[in-house]
Scaffold this motif. Sequence first.
Motif, mmCIF file in Angstrom:
data_model
loop_
_atom_site.group_PDB
_atom_site.id
_atom_site.type_symbol
_atom_site.label_atom_id
_atom_site.label_comp_id
_atom_site.label_asym_id
_atom_site.label_seq_id
_atom_site.Cartn_x
_atom_site.Cartn_y
_atom_site.Cartn_z
ATOM 1 N N THR A 46 -5.989 4.283 0.786
ATOM 2 C CA THR A 46 -5.655 2.900 0.331
ATOM 3 C C THR A 46 -6.031 2.345 -1.200
ATOM 4 O O THR A 46 -7.121 3.157 -1.623
ATOM 5 C CB THR A 46 -5.849 1.888 1.482
ATOM 6 O OG1 THR A 46 -7.306 1.816 1.615
ATOM 7 C CG2 THR A 46 -5.474 2.562 2.794
ATOM 8 N N ASN A 47 -5.782 1.064 -1.194
ATOM 9 C CA ASN A 47 -6.325 0.545 -2.489
ATOM 10 C C ASN A 47 -7.403 -0.350 -2.172
ATOM 11 O O ASN A 47 -7.530 -1.364 -2.977
ATOM 12 C CB ASN A 47 -5.432 -0.081 -3.276
ATOM 13 C CG ASN A 47 -4.093 0.804 -3.825
ATOM 14 O OD1 ASN A 47 -4.460 1.946 -4.290
ATOM 15 N ND2 ASN A 47 -2.980 0.571 -3.498
ATOM 16 N N PHE A 48 -8.119 -0.261 -1.194
ATOM 17 C CA PHE A 48 -9.070 -1.116 -0.464
ATOM 18 C C PHE A 48 -10.344 -0.423 -0.493
ATOM 19 O O PHE A 48 -10.376 0.626 -0.473
ATOM 20 C CB PHE A 48 -9.056 -1.616 0.822
ATOM 21 C CG PHE A 48 -7.678 -2.412 1.093
ATOM 22 C CD1 PHE A 48 -7.317 -3.504 0.242
ATOM 23 C CD2 PHE A 48 -6.854 -2.069 2.043
ATOM 24 C CE1 PHE A 48 -6.503 -4.359 0.579
ATOM 25 C CE2 PHE A 48 -5.645 -2.970 2.250
ATOM 26 C CZ PHE A 48 -5.334 -4.132 1.526
ATOM 27 N N THR A 49 -11.571 -1.413 -1.017
ATOM 28 C CA THR A 49 -12.749 -0.671 -0.909
ATOM 29 C C THR A 49 -13.404 -0.774 0.484
ATOM 30 O O THR A 49 -12.507 -1.208 1.479
ATOM 31 C CB THR A 49 -13.842 -1.681 -1.699
ATOM 32 O OG1 THR A 49 -14.027 -2.985 -1.037
ATOM 33 C CG2 THR A 49 -13.129 -2.032 -3.272
ATOM 34 N N VAL A 137 -3.753 -1.264 7.603
ATOM 35 C CA VAL A 137 -4.216 -1.543 6.296
ATOM 36 C C VAL A 137 -3.302 -0.568 5.282
ATOM 37 O O VAL A 137 -3.281 -0.840 4.107
ATOM 38 C CB VAL A 137 -5.709 -0.864 6.338
ATOM 39 C CG1 VAL A 137 -6.602 -1.822 7.240
ATOM 40 C CG2 VAL A 137 -5.710 0.318 7.054
ATOM 41 N N MET A 138 -2.865 0.423 5.939
ATOM 42 C CA MET A 138 -1.807 1.443 4.899
ATOM 43 C C MET A 138 -0.819 0.431 4.408
ATOM 44 O O MET A 138 -0.322 0.254 3.153
ATOM 45 C CB MET A 138 -1.447 2.496 5.667
ATOM 46 C CG MET A 138 -2.424 3.498 5.784
ATOM 47 S SD MET A 138 -3.010 4.521 4.435
ATOM 48 C CE MET A 138 -1.669 5.453 4.072
ATOM 49 N N ALA A 139 -0.112 -0.472 5.370
ATOM 50 C CA ALA A 139 0.851 -1.134 4.808
ATOM 51 C C ALA A 139 0.638 -2.460 3.874
ATOM 52 O O ALA A 139 1.162 -2.824 3.139
ATOM 53 C CB ALA A 139 1.608 -1.867 6.256
ATOM 54 N N LEU A 143 1.857 -3.481 0.211
ATOM 55 C CA LEU A 143 2.471 -4.746 0.120
ATOM 56 C C LEU A 143 1.678 -5.325 -0.943
ATOM 57 O O LEU A 143 2.047 -6.176 -1.548
ATOM 58 C CB LEU A 143 2.611 -5.343 1.340
ATOM 59 C CG LEU A 143 3.679 -4.969 2.187
ATOM 60 C CD1 LEU A 143 3.772 -5.532 3.735
ATOM 61 C CD2 LEU A 143 4.979 -4.984 1.766
ATOM 62 N N LEU A 144 0.255 -5.334 -0.903
ATOM 63 C CA LEU A 144 -0.725 -6.231 -1.727
ATOM 64 C C LEU A 144 -0.988 -5.416 -3.226
ATOM 65 O O LEU A 144 -1.013 -6.276 -4.214
ATOM 66 C CB LEU A 144 -1.978 -6.600 -0.993
ATOM 67 C CG LEU A 144 -1.708 -7.602 0.129
ATOM 68 C CD1 LEU A 144 -3.085 -7.807 0.720
ATOM 69 C CD2 LEU A 144 -0.968 -8.847 -0.237
ATOM 70 N N ARG A 145 -1.077 -4.400 -3.041
ATOM 71 C CA ARG A 145 -1.741 -3.611 -4.272
ATOM 72 C C ARG A 145 -0.877 -2.214 -4.535
ATOM 73 O O ARG A 145 -1.459 -1.415 -5.484
ATOM 74 C CB ARG A 145 -3.184 -3.183 -4.035
ATOM 75 C CG ARG A 145 -4.038 -4.478 -3.805
ATOM 76 C CD ARG A 145 -5.601 -4.132 -3.584
ATOM 77 N NE ARG A 145 -6.221 -5.357 -3.796
ATOM 78 C CZ ARG A 145 -7.379 -5.493 -3.316
ATOM 79 N NH1 ARG A 145 -8.105 -4.563 -3.228
ATOM 80 N NH2 ARG A 145 -8.092 -6.562 -2.957
ATOM 81 N N GLY A 146 0.083 -2.100 -3.918
ATOM 82 C CA GLY A 146 1.011 -0.649 -4.258
ATOM 83 C C GLY A 146 1.678 -0.755 -5.509
ATOM 84 O O GLY A 146 1.818 -2.148 -6.146
ATOM 85 N N THR A 147 2.185 0.208 -6.074
ATOM 86 C CA THR A 147 3.126 0.231 -7.098
ATOM 87 C C THR A 147 4.633 -0.555 -6.719
ATOM 88 O O THR A 147 4.730 -0.624 -5.599
ATOM 89 C CB THR A 147 3.333 1.374 -7.606
ATOM 90 O OG1 THR A 147 4.087 2.338 -6.609
ATOM 91 C CG2 THR A 147 1.972 2.335 -7.973
ATOM 92 N N VAL A 148 5.179 -0.744 -7.743
ATOM 93 C CA VAL A 148 6.463 -1.454 -7.420
ATOM 94 C C VAL A 148 7.383 -0.161 -6.533
ATOM 95 O O VAL A 148 7.984 -0.773 -5.799
ATOM 96 C CB VAL A 148 7.453 -1.730 -8.610
ATOM 97 C CG1 VAL A 148 8.822 -1.818 -8.636
ATOM 98 C CG2 VAL A 148 6.638 -2.845 -9.679
#
Length: 241
Positions: A46-49, A137-139, A143-148
């Motif tokens: 994911t894009n989370f720490t 968290v994957m979704a 939605l919050l930090r994914g690419t377009v």
Amino acid sequence: MGAVMGTFSSLQTKQRRPSKDKIEDELEMTTVCHRPEGLEQLEAQTNFTKRELQVLYRGFKNECPSGVVNEETFKQIYAQFFPHGGNGCIEGGPCCIMNCCSSCCPLCFSDASMYAHYLFNAFDTAQNGSVKFEDFVMALSILLRGTVHEKLRWTFNLYDINKDGYINKEEMMDIVKAIYDMMGKYTYPVLKEDAPRQHVEVFFQKMDKNKDGVVTLDEFIESCQEDDNIMRSLQLFENVM
């Protein structure tokens, strides 16, 4: 899931906790029926720490002690934490893709059993009737930090109700009608009864580029990328956290 979002949104204002609390966070995972994947693995996926994942997990566990949530519980949590419709929500969600409203996102609806049903199906990637912390968290990461492209692909999956790889007009109608049903009483002037169908006719004609009666992923992404309003709406997600 509102408590999870609320906990996560306040993350930046909190100081880092001592390592003892971090260890306790890890140990607490053993008390649930479903134990999530290791935080290191989720951090890589994911894009989370790791710290953000710990906060998200704590909020998720508070709402879902068993570690998984079924559809009925998902709907109850949804209604409980978003009692005022689109007020204060995040732009850039699947409803904004179809320009159904000016400020509503897939995480911020209320009194919307049918839409919550479709949203649950999108979170339930295994299609087994339950959403695990990993699914959540994957979704959220997309939605919050994914690419377009990632956001558009996720939204396509939401509209592709039967998961056959295409969006037909009936599926688009079902989603758009669910959106209109839940936001109707919050709009002025009141929406006309045939507004969802008119909306779908316009967008489906635009997206079905080869006129074969279905919208493919490529057609969906291309159509969205050609629309400046949609692209601006998606970019707003990047400033949420």
